[in-house]
Design a protein around this motif. Structure first.
Motif, PDB file in Angstrom:
ATOM      1  N   PHE A   9     -29.386   1.451  95.098  1.00 55.17           N
ATOM      2  CA  PHE A   9     -28.438   0.171  96.012  1.00 55.17           C
ATOM      3  C   PHE A   9     -28.242   0.280  97.203  1.00 55.17           C
ATOM      4  CE2 PHE A   9     -27.426  -0.759  91.444  1.00 55.17           C
ATOM      5  CZ  PHE A   9     -27.957  -1.976  91.164  1.00 55.17           C
ATOM      6  N   THR A  10     -27.955   1.856  97.450  1.00 48.91           N
ATOM      7  CA  THR A  10     -27.971   2.072  99.000  1.00 48.91           C
ATOM      8  C   THR A  10     -29.373   2.154  99.754  1.00 48.91           C
ATOM      9  OG1 THR A  10     -26.553   2.680  98.500  1.00 48.91           O
ATOM     10  CG2 THR A  10     -26.854   3.847 100.412  1.00 48.91           C
ATOM     11  N   GLN A  11     -29.922   1.984 100.431  1.00 49.68           N
ATOM     12  CA  GLN A  11     -31.068   1.813 100.978  1.00 49.68           C
ATOM     13  C   GLN A  11     -30.795   3.475 102.426  1.00 49.68           C
ATOM     14  OE1 GLN A  11     -32.232  -1.451 103.440  1.00 49.68           O
ATOM     15  NE2 GLN A  11     -33.020  -2.409 101.399  1.00 49.68           N
ATOM     16  N   ILE A  32     -20.696  17.724  99.383  1.00 50.75           N
ATOM     17  CA  ILE A  32     -19.947  16.456  98.608  1.00 50.75           C
ATOM     18  C   ILE A  32     -19.985  17.004  96.843  1.00 50.75           C
ATOM     19  CG2 ILE A  32     -19.403  15.580 100.611  1.00 50.75           C
ATOM     20  CD1 ILE A  32     -22.410  13.755  99.080  1.00 50.75           C
ATOM     21  N   PHE A  33     -21.099  17.220  96.511  1.00 53.75           N
ATOM     22  CA  PHE A  33     -21.151  18.026  95.141  1.00 53.75           C
ATOM     23  C   PHE A  33     -22.265  18.666  94.995  1.00 53.75           C
ATOM     24  CE2 PHE A  33     -23.684  13.624  95.003  1.00 53.75           C
ATOM     25  CZ  PHE A  33     -24.767  13.750  94.646  1.00 53.75           C
ATOM     26  N   ARG A  63     -27.904   9.071  94.030  1.00 56.82           N
ATOM     27  CA  ARG A  63     -26.286   9.753  93.894  1.00 56.82           C
ATOM     28  C   ARG A  63     -25.701  10.088  95.480  1.00 56.82           C
ATOM     29  NH1 ARG A  63     -25.465  13.861  90.292  1.00 56.82           N
ATOM     30  NH2 ARG A  63     -27.485  14.041  90.144  1.00 56.82           N
ATOM     31  N   CYS A  64     -26.797  10.704  96.375  1.00 61.03           N
ATOM     32  CA  CYS A  64     -26.467  11.372  97.879  1.00 61.03           C
ATOM     33  C   CYS A  64     -26.375  10.257  98.842  1.00 61.03           C
ATOM     34  CB  CYS A  64     -26.989  12.059  98.675  1.00 61.03           C
ATOM     35  SG  CYS A  64     -26.177  13.172  99.446  1.00 61.03           S
ATOM     36  N   ALA A  65     -27.189   9.490  98.418  1.00 66.42           N
ATOM     37  CA  ALA A  65     -27.093   8.673  99.660  1.00 66.42           C
ATOM     38  C   ALA A  65     -25.628   6.790  99.267  1.00 66.42           C
ATOM     39  CB  ALA A  65     -27.972   7.353  99.509  1.00 66.42           C
ATOM     40  N   GLU A  66     -25.222   7.085  98.083  1.00 67.16           N
ATOM     41  CA  GLU A  66     -24.497   6.666  97.916  1.00 67.16           C
ATOM     42  C   GLU A  66     -22.766   6.848  97.703  1.00 67.16           C
ATOM     43  OE1 GLU A  66     -25.423   5.773  93.670  1.00 67.16           O
ATOM     44  OE2 GLU A  66     -26.896   3.833  94.419  1.00 67.16           O
ATOM     45  N   ARG A  67     -23.115   7.840  98.539  1.00 70.99           N
ATOM     46  CA  ARG A  67     -21.880   9.182  98.027  1.00 70.99           C
ATOM     47  C   ARG A  67     -21.472   8.550  99.280  1.00 70.99           C
ATOM     48  NH1 ARG A  67     -16.530   9.310  97.724  1.00 70.99           N
ATOM     49  NH2 ARG A  67     -15.630  11.022  97.232  1.00 70.99           N
ATOM     50  N   ALA A  68     -22.275   9.266 100.205  1.00 69.75           N
ATOM     51  CA  ALA A  68     -22.151   9.304 102.002  1.00 69.75           C
ATOM     52  C   ALA A  68     -22.123   8.276 101.968  1.00 69.75           C
ATOM     53  CB  ALA A  68     -23.832   9.815 102.436  1.00 69.75           C
TER      54      ALA A  68
END
Length: 93
Positions: A9-11, A32-33, A63-68
């Motif tokens: 859901f993160t663009q 970050i991971f 997953r990276c975009a969401e965590r960032a």
């Protein structure tokens, strides 16, 4: 070509590549991971699926975009160290 995870859901958009010569200051300094090192305190709990890069890369980018975004960063990068040791990093400009 890769496919993004359907539940992402993160663009985000590709803004280019960078070269990391592994000297200070690093272009993307904060890990970050990682999906590659189960002994790392930053291990995501999800094993890398290197044989399925078409779907794995989309999943890891999401997953990276969401965590960032959760951490308030505007940029993130995927980095390869040696033989497929993928680490996800973030930086705030």
């Amino acid at each position: 070509v890769f496919t993004l995870a359907e539940a992402c859901f993160t663009q985000f958009e590709n803004v280019g590549c960078f070269a990391d010569k592994n000297i200070h200051p690093r272009p993307i300094p904060e890990l970050i991971f990682t999906d590659m090192d189960p002994s790392s305190p930053k291990y995501s709990g999800k094993d890398a699926q290197l044989g399925e890069l078409d779907t794995y890369l989309g999943d890891v980018l999401c997953r990276c975009a969401e965590r960032a975004q959760e951490l308030g960063y505007q940029y993130f990068g995927v980095q390869n160290h040696g033989m497929w040791e993928i680490m996800i990093n973030i930086i705030d400009f």
